[in-house]
Design a protein around this motif. Structure first.
Motif, PDB file in Angstrom:
ATOM      1  N   ALA A  99       0.804  -1.223   0.000  1.00 20.53           N
ATOM      2  CA  ALA A  99       0.000   0.000   0.000  1.00 20.53           C
ATOM      3  C   ALA A  99       0.837   1.273   0.000  1.00 20.53           C
ATOM      4  O   ALA A  99       0.305   2.355  -0.234  1.00 20.53           O
ATOM      5  CB  ALA A  99      -0.923   0.004   1.230  1.00 20.53           C
ATOM      6  N   ARG A 100       2.135   1.144   0.233  1.00 26.13           N
ATOM      7  CA  ARG A 100       2.987   2.333   0.357  1.00 26.13           C
ATOM      8  C   ARG A 100       3.111   3.063  -0.980  1.00 26.13           C
ATOM      9  O   ARG A 100       3.209   2.446  -2.035  1.00 26.13           O
ATOM     10  CB  ARG A 100       4.370   1.923   0.862  1.00 26.13           C
ATOM     11  CG  ARG A 100       5.222   3.068   1.379  1.00 26.13           C
ATOM     12  CD  ARG A 100       6.633   2.584   1.678  1.00 26.13           C
ATOM     13  NE  ARG A 100       6.631   1.391   2.489  1.00 26.13           N
ATOM     14  CZ  ARG A 100       6.592   1.374   3.817  1.00 26.13           C
ATOM     15  NH1 ARG A 100       6.551   2.525   4.469  1.00 26.13           N
ATOM     16  NH2 ARG A 100       6.600   0.234   4.480  1.00 26.13           N
ATOM     17  N   LEU A 101       3.094   4.405  -0.940  1.00 30.00           N
ATOM     18  CA  LEU A 101       3.202   5.232  -2.148  1.00 30.00           C
ATOM     19  C   LEU A 101       4.610   5.809  -2.267  1.00 30.00           C
ATOM     20  O   LEU A 101       5.242   6.142  -1.259  1.00 30.00           O
ATOM     21  CB  LEU A 101       2.196   6.387  -2.092  1.00 30.00           C
ATOM     22  CG  LEU A 101       0.718   6.024  -1.933  1.00 30.00           C
ATOM     23  CD1 LEU A 101      -0.121   7.301  -1.814  1.00 30.00           C
ATOM     24  CD2 LEU A 101       0.215   5.172  -3.083  1.00 30.00           C
ATOM     25  N   ASN A 102       5.089   5.938  -3.510  1.00 31.29           N
ATOM     26  CA  ASN A 102       6.343   6.663  -3.702  1.00 31.29           C
ATOM     27  C   ASN A 102       6.043   8.162  -3.736  1.00 31.29           C
ATOM     28  O   ASN A 102       4.888   8.576  -3.639  1.00 31.29           O
ATOM     29  CB  ASN A 102       7.066   6.200  -4.968  1.00 31.29           C
ATOM     30  CG  ASN A 102       6.220   6.414  -6.230  1.00 31.29           C
ATOM     31  OD1 ASN A 102       5.453   7.370  -6.318  1.00 31.29           O
ATOM     32  ND2 ASN A 102       6.373   5.506  -7.199  1.00 31.29           N
ATOM     33  N   LYS A 103       7.083   8.988  -3.918  1.00 30.22           N
ATOM     34  CA  LYS A 103       6.887  10.427  -3.812  1.00 30.22           C
ATOM     35  C   LYS A 103       5.902  10.961  -4.852  1.00 30.22           C
ATOM     36  O   LYS A 103       5.026  11.772  -4.530  1.00 30.22           O
ATOM     37  CB  LYS A 103       8.233  11.155  -3.937  1.00 30.22           C
ATOM     38  CG  LYS A 103       8.102  12.667  -3.781  1.00 30.22           C
ATOM     39  CD  LYS A 103       9.447  13.379  -3.903  1.00 30.22           C
ATOM     40  CE  LYS A 103      10.319  13.124  -2.684  1.00 30.22           C
ATOM     41  NZ  LYS A 103      11.553  13.993  -2.708  1.00 30.22           N
ATOM     42  N   ALA A 104       6.021  10.509  -6.085  1.00 29.15           N
ATOM     43  CA  ALA A 104       5.134  11.000  -7.147  1.00 29.15           C
ATOM     44  C   ALA A 104       3.689  10.578  -6.883  1.00 29.15           C
ATOM     45  O   ALA A 104       2.748  11.365  -7.039  1.00 29.15           O
ATOM     46  CB  ALA A 104       5.599  10.482  -8.503  1.00 29.15           C
ATOM     47  N   GLN A 105       3.513   9.319  -6.473  1.00 33.55           N
ATOM     48  CA  GLN A 105       2.160   8.826  -6.174  1.00 33.55           C
ATOM     49  C   GLN A 105       1.561   9.567  -4.985  1.00 33.55           C
ATOM     50  O   GLN A 105       0.370   9.910  -4.983  1.00 33.55           O
ATOM     51  CB  GLN A 105       2.209   7.324  -5.891  1.00 33.55           C
ATOM     52  CG  GLN A 105       2.559   6.469  -7.088  1.00 33.55           C
ATOM     53  CD  GLN A 105       2.837   5.027  -6.704  1.00 33.55           C
ATOM     54  OE1 GLN A 105       3.349   4.739  -5.607  1.00 33.55           O
ATOM     55  NE2 GLN A 105       2.504   4.107  -7.606  1.00 33.55           N
ATOM     56  N   PHE A 106       2.404   9.818  -3.985  1.00 41.67           N
ATOM     57  CA  PHE A 106       1.922  10.524  -2.802  1.00 41.67           C
ATOM     58  C   PHE A 106       1.478  11.938  -3.158  1.00 41.67           C
ATOM     59  O   PHE A 106       0.447  12.412  -2.675  1.00 41.67           O
ATOM     60  CB  PHE A 106       3.010  10.577  -1.733  1.00 41.67           C
ATOM     61  CG  PHE A 106       2.718  11.552  -0.623  1.00 41.67           C
ATOM     62  CD1 PHE A 106       1.748  11.275   0.327  1.00 41.67           C
ATOM     63  CD2 PHE A 106       3.396  12.767  -0.555  1.00 41.67           C
ATOM     64  CE1 PHE A 106       1.453  12.185   1.338  1.00 41.67           C
ATOM     65  CE2 PHE A 106       3.115  13.684   0.442  1.00 41.67           C
ATOM     66  CZ  PHE A 106       2.140  13.391   1.397  1.00 41.67           C
ATOM     67  N   ARG A 107       2.251  12.630  -3.992  1.00 40.48           N
ATOM     68  CA  ARG A 107       1.901  14.007  -4.354  1.00 40.48           C
ATOM     69  C   ARG A 107       0.524  14.048  -5.024  1.00 40.48           C
ATOM     70  O   ARG A 107      -0.306  14.901  -4.700  1.00 40.48           O
ATOM     71  CB  ARG A 107       2.969  14.596  -5.278  1.00 40.48           C
ATOM     72  CG  ARG A 107       2.666  16.023  -5.733  1.00 40.48           C
ATOM     73  CD  ARG A 107       3.816  16.576  -6.558  1.00 40.48           C
ATOM     74  NE  ARG A 107       5.007  16.754  -5.749  1.00 40.48           N
ATOM     75  CZ  ARG A 107       5.235  17.830  -5.005  1.00 40.48           C
ATOM     76  NH1 ARG A 107       4.349  18.822  -4.966  1.00 40.48           N
ATOM     77  NH2 ARG A 107       6.337  17.934  -4.295  1.00 40.48           N
ATOM     78  N   VAL A 108       0.261  13.115  -5.931  1.00 44.18           N
ATOM     79  CA  VAL A 108      -1.041  13.068  -6.600  1.00 44.18           C
ATOM     80  C   VAL A 108      -2.139  12.743  -5.595  1.00 44.18           C
ATOM     81  O   VAL A 108      -3.217  13.351  -5.592  1.00 44.18           O
ATOM     82  CB  VAL A 108      -1.025  12.019  -7.736  1.00 44.18           C
ATOM     83  CG1 VAL A 108      -2.427  11.840  -8.322  1.00 44.18           C
ATOM     84  CG2 VAL A 108      -0.043  12.426  -8.823  1.00 44.18           C
ATOM     85  N   ASP A 109      -1.851  11.786  -4.721  1.00 45.59           N
ATOM     86  CA  ASP A 109      -2.864  11.341  -3.756  1.00 45.59           C
ATOM     87  C   ASP A 109      -3.256  12.458  -2.800  1.00 45.59           C
ATOM     88  O   ASP A 109      -4.447  12.709  -2.561  1.00 45.59           O
ATOM     89  CB  ASP A 109      -2.320  10.138  -2.972  1.00 45.59           C
ATOM     90  CG  ASP A 109      -3.304   9.642  -1.932  1.00 45.59           C
ATOM     91  OD1 ASP A 109      -4.309   9.014  -2.317  1.00 45.59           O
ATOM     92  OD2 ASP A 109      -3.086   9.894  -0.722  1.00 45.59           O
ATOM     93  N   ILE A 110      -2.270  13.160  -2.230  1.00 45.76           N
ATOM     94  CA  ILE A 110      -2.607  14.181  -1.237  1.00 45.76           C
ATOM     95  C   ILE A 110      -3.222  15.411  -1.895  1.00 45.76           C
ATOM     96  O   ILE A 110      -4.071  16.088  -1.289  1.00 45.76           O
ATOM     97  CB  ILE A 110      -1.376  14.554  -0.378  1.00 45.76           C
ATOM     98  CG1 ILE A 110      -1.855  15.219   0.928  1.00 45.76           C
ATOM     99  CG2 ILE A 110      -0.410  15.450  -1.148  1.00 45.76           C
ATOM    100  CD1 ILE A 110      -0.804  15.355   1.990  1.00 45.76           C
ATOM    101  N   GLN A 111      -2.855  15.689  -3.145  1.00 48.43           N
ATOM    102  CA  GLN A 111      -3.489  16.813  -3.840  1.00 48.43           C
ATOM    103  C   GLN A 111      -4.956  16.496  -4.138  1.00 48.43           C
ATOM    104  O   GLN A 111      -5.824  17.353  -3.975  1.00 48.43           O
ATOM    105  CB  GLN A 111      -2.735  17.136  -5.136  1.00 48.43           C
ATOM    106  CG  GLN A 111      -1.423  17.865  -4.913  1.00 48.43           C
ATOM    107  CD  GLN A 111      -0.744  18.251  -6.215  1.00 48.43           C
ATOM    108  OE1 GLN A 111      -1.255  18.002  -7.302  1.00 48.43           O
ATOM    109  NE2 GLN A 111       0.433  18.868  -6.103  1.00 48.43           N
TER     110      GLN A 111
END
Length: 925
Positions: free
Chosen positions: A395-407
């Motif tokens: 389930a862990r996100l990398n930096k790019a995935q995290f940026r999209v997810d939190i936005q």
């Protein structure tokens, strides 16, 4: 005029009362007299109020000899109708009729209560029960119905029981109201009930306020929504808050002027939402905007990396997935055990057992209580943690995935904000924290003033209960202040591991001082407040998520969409609509009790949101705008705001509207505005701290039944009778539970009547058969007869007790039929499957399957022991056979896979015991 001659004192008495009534200036003698079934009174607004005494001829109110008239050594029996007429007349004065009208309504409730309770008189023994009934229920023609909110205090004040009794005693009428009752005792009893039901005193209730009930159905949907917000949004919300505050502290932005602060906040938010900061400046106070935006993005991801595992490992979804992987899905104790292990690893929970000891203790208990325990024998606690780690890695996100997810998450929150200003965004982004605070309120059932505790007030203690200490190694004791007569006293009360989890997570986010509350941050003026006074904070947080609930709760939107599809002809639906209808129909059974509850609640709350959103409930800005419209209404007779005009037209009485138009009302008077607001919100359901207490109490009663209240109920899974006895030992909580029983019993009967065609499939036991038989034998032709039928069934029920394997609902008049009865007396404390699964008073649903299976697994395991003696195991056969029968009856397409395994195991156990008995018979004769 001819002289009237009476042949008995009773006729003379009625004649005198008739003359008294006719002489009253408010009584309309043109429409009748004392002997009429309906009396008509004029009031100060020249309208007419009828008092219909034919109610007292209806079955729910009719009593032939409820009181006695004594005269010259003679005694004459009075019916409930005659007593009510005399009571109303006794309170009629030459200056007003409002006391007589209030007395009429009080007598309706009192008489119905006495008949329902099979009691001849209102005395000290039943006084508290009467007030619980009066405050929580109203009367319909066929009996009691639940109130949404309690009656106005004037309904009590204008019908003083002691004065009514004394006035009637002066006429020679005795009965109904005991002579030992005094005003002080009545007010003391009412005060006790007010504190129990509404967490307030009688004096505070007298001042007015909101004391509405949500009810279990609507309440559990709200709690379900709150839990969804917590599970989905806490990680991102905590990441944002920690990163944002870290940057503010680093550059000391809080000390800047408001203009500079807001400009920098926009820059930081642009990193969260994406896009630019909408400013032409490059620097503010020496801080470069591009560098700040980049630093904020890095801070967000760093916080995500630090917090991801600790938050995600404690989500219900991941705990449940791990439980399934371990093969423990059939056990109700596995979720609790895994949660404790995760609390120890990720939140640093300390106690008398290490994680290894906790896991080994659980494995030992499984050897005696779980058929497939051998599959786990070689599994260590490190293996359990490794399995969870594997789930987290996926389930862990990398930096790019995290940026999209939190936005995406931030933009979703932004859509709920009233404006794009920082304060408005901050409020909605912090909504998950409010939801978590609300969950603790829902899971504990405390008063609103009792949540100001620090995390240090919660201490894990060894669980000394032999039956459940394997899967609940710690009991979490909250030692905190509880209001008592002489002030506040710190006492130990048990909470569950999930309450501790939420409190610890909020503590980590808010970072309070050691003595400050962990469930919410203190305001800037905290020095002026007592730290343990949590009422104001809880009040605001209870309602904070209501708008999101009304607008976004998925089951509500689903059933409304499904109803709209059902109302259209198939050819009118598009292909996508047909596919959605098929999917929703599979998810929600149209016509079922759950579907009807969801649809009714959804329509109600969405309709009520119009008036709530423009009232003080939605904040001071909304209230200020509506007040401005009221000012406009007083001068123009209409308002420009169409929503405000609709509210005024729909929810304000003709009398209030005329007063506003007349210009005689001072809109700047606080009391006037409050009264108008109360009238507008009358009948609307919305959350309040006292409403959560009632949801909690009803959830205690339903904790083994179906889906209703599941989010709250699972908190009580391991808590035994001693927990509830300790809670109910307080007189205050006993009243709360009495009220909850009344409501829950009503909901059970309504559910069984609504789904009568499923009795024998979804609902089993003697209680279900009784309702089905009564329903099939009663030919209901209209709504009035349907209500009468429901009330007749409810009137037979005398109590309720919940057990994991069945719910006991005994009926009046046939106590000897209960399996636990001894010499005709019920003994529900002796409840066990052997008794309850075949009892005339049992209600058994699919929710009881796990409880039955949990209880009989040790019997099944004993049956498979190679060297066990058959004659010792023979006592298990009645329970095993009854369990097999009930579980097989509850089998359906949805649960078939798991139920078939259970049925096979039970059947094999029965055969094993019978084979042992036969072999021993051959050997020993």
């Amino acid at each position: 005029m001819a002289l009237t001659v009476f042949n008995s004192p009773i006729n003379d008495f009625w004649h005198d009362q008739n003359l008294k009534l006719l002489a009253n200036p408010f009584f309309n003698e043109e429409k009748g007299d004392m002997y009429s079934n309906t009396w008509f009174f004029l009031n100060n607004q020249d309208s007419i109020t009828p008092l219909d005494f034919t109610w007292f001829d209806l079955p729910a109110f009719k009593l032939e000899s409820i009181a006695t008239y004594c005269k010259d050594g003679h005694e004459y029996s009075l019916s409930s109708k005659a007593f009510a007429q005399l009571a109303c007349l006794s309170q009629l004065t030459p200056t007003h009729s409002n006391k007589a009208i209030a007395t009429y309504h009080m007598m309706r409730h009192l008489v119905a209560f006495l008949k329902e309770s099979n009691t001849a008189i209102l005395d000290l023994a039943v006084l508290e029960s009467f007030w619980i009934s009066f405050m929580g229920r109203s009367v319909a023609q066929h009996g009691f119905v639940n109130r949404i909110s309690p009656p106005a205090y004037s309904a009590i004040e204008r019908a003083p029981l002691v004065k009514i009794r004394n006035a009637l005693k002066g006429l020679g009428v005795v009965g109904v109201i005991d002579s030992a009752l005094t005003t002080k005792r009545i007010e003391s009893s009412l005060d006790s009930v007010c504190q129990s039901l509404y967490s307030t005193t009688r004096a505070e209730l007298k001042k007015g306020g909101s004391f509405n009930f949500l009810g279990l159905e609507l309440g559990q949907y709200y709690v379900d929504h709150l839990n969804g917000v917590y599970q989905q949004d806490f990680l991102n919300a905590s990441v944002y808050k920690t990163a944002f505050e870290g940057i503010i502290d680093k550059y000391d932005i809080a000390s800047f002027d408001d203009y500079s602060k807001n400009r920098l906040f926009k820059v930081m938010l642009s990193s969260l939402f994406g896009g630019d900061d909408d400013t032409s400046f490059v620097n503010t106070k020496g801080i470069n905007h591009n560098a700040l935006r980049s630093e904020m993005g890095e801070a967000l991801f760093n916080q995500y990396v630090q917090r991801f595992e600790a938050v995600t490992a404690l989500k219900d979804q991941y705990i449940e997935t791990l439980v399934i992987e371990l093969g423990l899905s059939s056990r109700s104790d596995a979720m609790e055990l895994i949660r404790v292990l995760m609390l120890q690893k990720y939140l640093g929970l300390k106690g008398h057992k290490t994680p290894h000891q906790v896991w080994q203790g659980y494995l030992l208990s499984l050897e005696k209580t779980f058929l497939d325990s051998a599959l786990l024998n070689d599994l260590s606690v490190d293996d359990v943690y490794a399995k969870m780690q594997s789930l987290l890695n996926k389930a862990r996100l990398n930096k790019a995935q995290f940026r999209v997810d939190i936005q995406n998450w931030a933009k979703k929150q932004q859509s709920l904000a009233n404006t794009k200003m920082y304060k408005s965004l901050k409020a909605v982004i912090e909504m998950p924290f409010h939801a978590m605070t609300n969950l603790v309120v829902a899971w504990t059932g405390y008063r609103k003033s009792e949540f100001g505790f620090p995390l240090s007030a919660i201490q894990p203690k060894p669980n000394l209960d032999i039956l459940d200490n394997a899967h609940v190694p710690f009991r979490f004791m909250l030692k905190w202040l509880v209001p008592k007569t002489g002030g506040s006293t710190k006492i130990n009360r048990e909470i569950t591991s999930q309450c501790y989890q939420v409190a610890a997570q909020l503590h980590e986010v808010f970072k309070p001082l050691s003595h400050e509350p962990c469930l919410y941050p203190m305001s800037n003026n905290s020095k002026k407040e007592k730290i343990h006074h949590s009422g104001r904070y809880i009040e605001s947080r209870i309602k904070a998520s209501w708008q999101g609930f009304v607008q976004t709760y998925q089951p509500f939107n689903d059933v409304i969409a499904l109803e709209e599809f059902m109302e259209k002809a198939p050819q009118q639906l598009t292909v996508s609509e047909q596919e959605k209808q098929t999917a929703l129909s599979a998810q929600y059974t149209v016509g079922s009790a759950r579907y009807k509850h969801l649809l009714t609640c959804a329509k109600e709350v969405k309709k009520d949101w119009l008036r709530l959103s423009h009232s003080s409930f939605n904040g001071p800005v909304a209230q200020k705008k509506f007040k401005a419209s009221l000012v406009q209404y007083t001068t123009k007779g209409c308002v420009d705001n169409t929503a405000h005009q609709e509210i005024i037209d729909t929810y304000l009485s003709d009398e209030i509207r005329e007063l506003l138009k007349s210009g005689s009302v001072d809109i700047n008077d606080y009391k006037t505005v409050a009264d108008i607001g109360s009238e507008i919100l009358e009948g609307a359901r919305y959350p309040s701290p006292h409403a959560f207490r009632h949801i909690w109490a009803e959830s205690v009663l339903t904790r083994y039944q179906g889906d209703v209240g599941a989010v709250i109920r699972h908190q009580f899974a391991h808590l035994d009778g001693s927990f509830f006895m300790a809670y109910l030992r307080d007189k205050d909580a006993r009243g709360l539970m009495t009220s909850a029983k009344q409501r829950y019993l009503n909901s059970i009967v309504d559910m069984l009547i609504t789904e009568a065609e499923h009795i024998g499939e979804t609902y089993l036991g003697g209680m279900a058969r009784f309702v089905k038989k009564a329903t099939s034998a009663t030919k209901v032709r209209n709504e009035s007869e349907e209500r009468a039928h429901r009330e007749a069934i409810k009137g037979r029920i005398i109590d309720i007790q919940v057990n994991p394997f069945a719910t006991c609902i005994p009926r009046d008049g046939a106590e000897r039929r209960a399996k636990c009865a001894q010499m005709g007396v019920l003994n529900p404390q002796d409840a066990k499957p052997e008794f309850c699964l075949n009892c005339a008073y049992a209600l058994i649903t699919e929710g009881n399957i796990k409880g039955i299976w949990q209880l009989i697994q040790p019997m099944v395991k004993e049956a498979f022991q190679e060297h066990a003696f058959g004659f010792l195991l023979e006592a298990h056969l009645p329970t095993l056979k009854s369990s097999w029968k009930r579980i097989s009856e509850l089998r359906n397409d949805r649960n078939a896979a798991n139920v078939d395994k259970i049925l096979t195991a039970i059947n094999d156990a029965i055969n094993a015991i019978e084979n042992k008995i036969q072999e021993e018979a051959k050997l020993y004769g």
